[in-house]
Design a protein around this motif. Structure first.
Motif, PDB file in Angstrom:
ATOM      1  N   CYS B  17      21.885  13.591  27.145  1.00 38.98           N
ATOM      2  CA  CYS B  17      23.118  14.035  26.603  1.00 38.98           C
ATOM      3  C   CYS B  17      23.234  15.407  25.883  1.00 38.98           C
ATOM      4  CB  CYS B  17      23.751  13.037  25.490  1.00 38.98           C
ATOM      5  SG  CYS B  17      23.360  13.099  23.868  1.00 38.98           S
ATOM      6  N   CYS B  46      27.620  13.171  27.768  1.00 39.99           N
ATOM      7  CA  CYS B  46      27.239  12.061  27.180  1.00 39.99           C
ATOM      8  C   CYS B  46      26.848  10.848  27.948  1.00 39.99           C
ATOM      9  CB  CYS B  46      28.753  11.375  26.728  1.00 39.99           C
ATOM     10  SG  CYS B  46      28.474   9.780  25.740  1.00 39.99           S
ATOM     11  N   GLY B  70      20.165   9.378  25.147  1.00 42.09           N
ATOM     12  CA  GLY B  70      21.322   9.556  24.559  1.00 42.09           C
ATOM     13  C   GLY B  70      20.911   9.454  22.899  1.00 42.09           C
ATOM     14  N   CYS B  76      26.667   8.749  18.244  1.00 41.92           N
ATOM     15  CA  CYS B  76      27.249   9.253  19.447  1.00 41.92           C
ATOM     16  C   CYS B  76      28.671  10.134  19.158  1.00 41.92           C
ATOM     17  CB  CYS B  76      27.864   8.191  20.346  1.00 41.92           C
ATOM     18  SG  CYS B  76      28.739   8.700  21.903  1.00 41.92           S
ATOM     19  N   ASN B  82      27.334   5.791  23.987  1.00 42.08           N
ATOM     20  CA  ASN B  82      25.964   5.397  24.319  1.00 42.08           C
ATOM     21  C   ASN B  82      25.984   3.774  24.278  1.00 42.08           C
ATOM     22  OD1 ASN B  82      26.444   5.206  21.569  1.00 42.08           O
ATOM     23  ND2 ASN B  82      24.583   6.124  20.549  1.00 42.08           N
TER      24      ASN B  82
END
Lengths: 368, 144
Positions: B17, B46, B70, B76, B82
């Motif tokens: 990501c 992502c 990730g 996130c 995630n």
């Protein structure tokens, strides 16, 4: 809550169901009913949208044949907002697919009433037509009714494999369910499962009755037998995929494959003559058509958690791949990860649209 | 192609990501942290945007491993992508097992932008693991 509606007792289950739908339409609680009905020549049934109670003759929801998963028809029927109320009479697998599609925002359910019914299973279309032809003399309604009797006596060996494996053959997640398994007479009972369902039978004369004990026993017996048939592994998945010609039939008939732009369309996959040659060069050879395993594994990853195991994919497969059994195994495994049961309730969130903070720690690391 | 770890250099595809794992890999690079060159990085916005089809495709085409990296839970950039990726990877690994393919070749790891060293360690660890596992048998499989 189980209701016994007055005046629906007919000579057989089909007539009782017809009388109930007749009362529904006359009560104006709904404006239209979607229900399977036999064609005039009697050789098949289709879902028919009926607004005139006088046209309910020859309805045959119990006919052992399923041309499409009617959730697809409900989707088409509800794609624009309308003011009329529609009651759709659906097999349990269609009820569950409809609920999944509502969650996926593919069905507008504001004016939709879902009526389920105990489903005795279906034959493959080819078998149905063949058996119907051989059965001349007993009449088309007689064919359905003798099938229902053989279901009640436990003969299930020639129906579609998905139906033999089905453990959700009553519509308990529908607004109401028309229950006839375990009824001693030709009477049917109405199980009300939601407020919407309650409003559906409002004004109809009837009485609440207690649990149908004999019904539960009968259902549990069938469930036990079917659970024994379910498998947990697929022998030689890759071998089955060698038969696939990537005709996309299973995707077309799948009620859960709703994407307007499918990632798996050839034009999205970037197939070109040049690419085929480059891919062949990499391994020295390449099977054509390419990507049959990729196609099915992708489809499985996209929809297996919502797979209702209706078995339409297997019926549509020209290469006789046992897709019903295959998707059933993949589906149950994906669903078990999240204790999810497709079509159980509108309140269960789709597994991939939600999460828990504290879960699945085991997949964040590989155990050596 | 021998299974001997000496002459087998695995090819690993990494889906990282943009905000955490890729920045972690970047930090490993700018800090001159050594890690094996078996990894081919594909940057995503992502992990929640990673369609499982791409993981399946590279495995069928013969990649020896897939690393999905990730942000740590709670970090996130898109709040919870995630967590959703973790669910998708769980379904993916279960489906690979059922299909008779090796789900062990797919790794999911949380690596933050400050964890350049951890990124390098993860790659080392994964390369060692895949070397023990041997080459992906699908590498020369044409009938799929």
């Amino acid at each position: 809550m189980v209701w016994k509606i007055q005046g629906v007792e007919g000579e057989n289950y089909l007539e009782s169901i017809k009388n109930f739908l007749n009362q529904l339409l006359k009560s104006k609680n709904v404006d239209a009913v979607l229900v399977p009905k036999r064609f005039p020549d009697g050789n098949n049934t289709a879902q028919v949208l009926i607004t005139d109670p006088g046209k309910l003759d020859d309805i045959d929801p119990l006919a052992p044949v399923q041309m499409v998963n009617s959730a697809q028809i409900v989707k088409e029927l509800t794609k624009d907002p309308v003011k009329e109320k529609i009651a759709s009479v659906l097999r349990p697998c269609e009820v569950r697919a409809t609920i999944e599609l509502i969650k996926l925002k593919q069905i507008l359910d504001a004016r939709l009433y879902i009526i389920g019914y105990d489903c005795p299973g279906v034959y493959n279309v080819k078998d149905y037509i063949e058996k119907l032809e051989k059965s001349n003399g007993i009449g088309k309604e007689g064919f359905t009714l003798s099938y229902v009797n053989s279901f009640l006596s436990g003969k299930q060996d020639t129906i579609r494999e998905s139906c033999q494996l089905c453990t959700h053959f009553t519509g308990n997640s529908a607004d109401i369910n028309i229950a006839w398994v375990g009824s001693n007479s030709s009477d049917v009972f109405i199980e009300v499962n939601s407020e919407k369902g309650q409003s559906l039978i409002e004004g109809l004369a009837g009485e609440k009755i207690g649990d149908l004990i004999e019904r539960n026993q009968k259902i549990n017996k069938i469930l036990d037998e079917r659970k024994k048939r379910q498998e947990n592994e697929i022998d030689d998945f890759l071998g089955f995929m060698q038969r696939c010609i990537r005709c996309y039939n299973c995707r077309e008939v799948c009620p859960l494959c709703y994407c307007k732009e499918c990632l798996l369309k050839p034009e999205k996959m970037g197939y070109s003559s040049d690419r085929y040659l480059r891919r062949a060069t990499k391994k020295g050879q390449i099977k054509m058509p390419v990507d049959t395993v990729l196609y099915h594994l992708t489809k499985i990853n996209h929809m297996a958690f919502s797979c209702v195991s209706c078995g339409l994919c297997e019926q549509a497969c020209p290469m006789d791949i046992p897709l019903g059994r295959i998707y059933n195994v993949f589906g149950r495994k994906a669903q078990a990860l999240f204790d999810y049961e497709p079509g159980r309730s509108l309140d269960d969130e789709l597994p991939v649209a939600t999460f828990k903070e504290d879960e699945l720690k085991e997949i964040e690391d590989v155990k050596e | 192609m021998g299974k001997n770890s000496v002459d087998f250099e695995p090819k690993i595809i990494a889906f990282l990501c943009n905000w955490c794992a890729y920045a972690g890999a970047d930090l490993a690079g700018t800090s001159r942290t050594q890690y094996p060159s078996n990894i081919r990085i594909i940057k995503l916005m992502c992990t929640g945007a990673l369609d499982p089809t791409y993981v399946i495709k590279v495995l069928l085409e013969g990649a020896d491993g897939v690393l999905i990296g990730g942000c740590h839970p709670g970090d996130c950039h898109y709040i919870n992508g995630n967590y959703k990726a973790r669910r998708r990877v769980a379904i993916l690994k279960s489906s690979l097992e059922t299909a008779g393919l090796e789900s062990e070749r797919v790794w999911l790891r949380w690596i933050s932008a400050s964890e350049g060293v951890y990124f390098a360690e993860t790659v080392k660890e994964m390369v060692e693991h895949i070397k023990k596992l041997g080459p992906n048998p699908l590498k020369m499989e044409w009938a799929i």
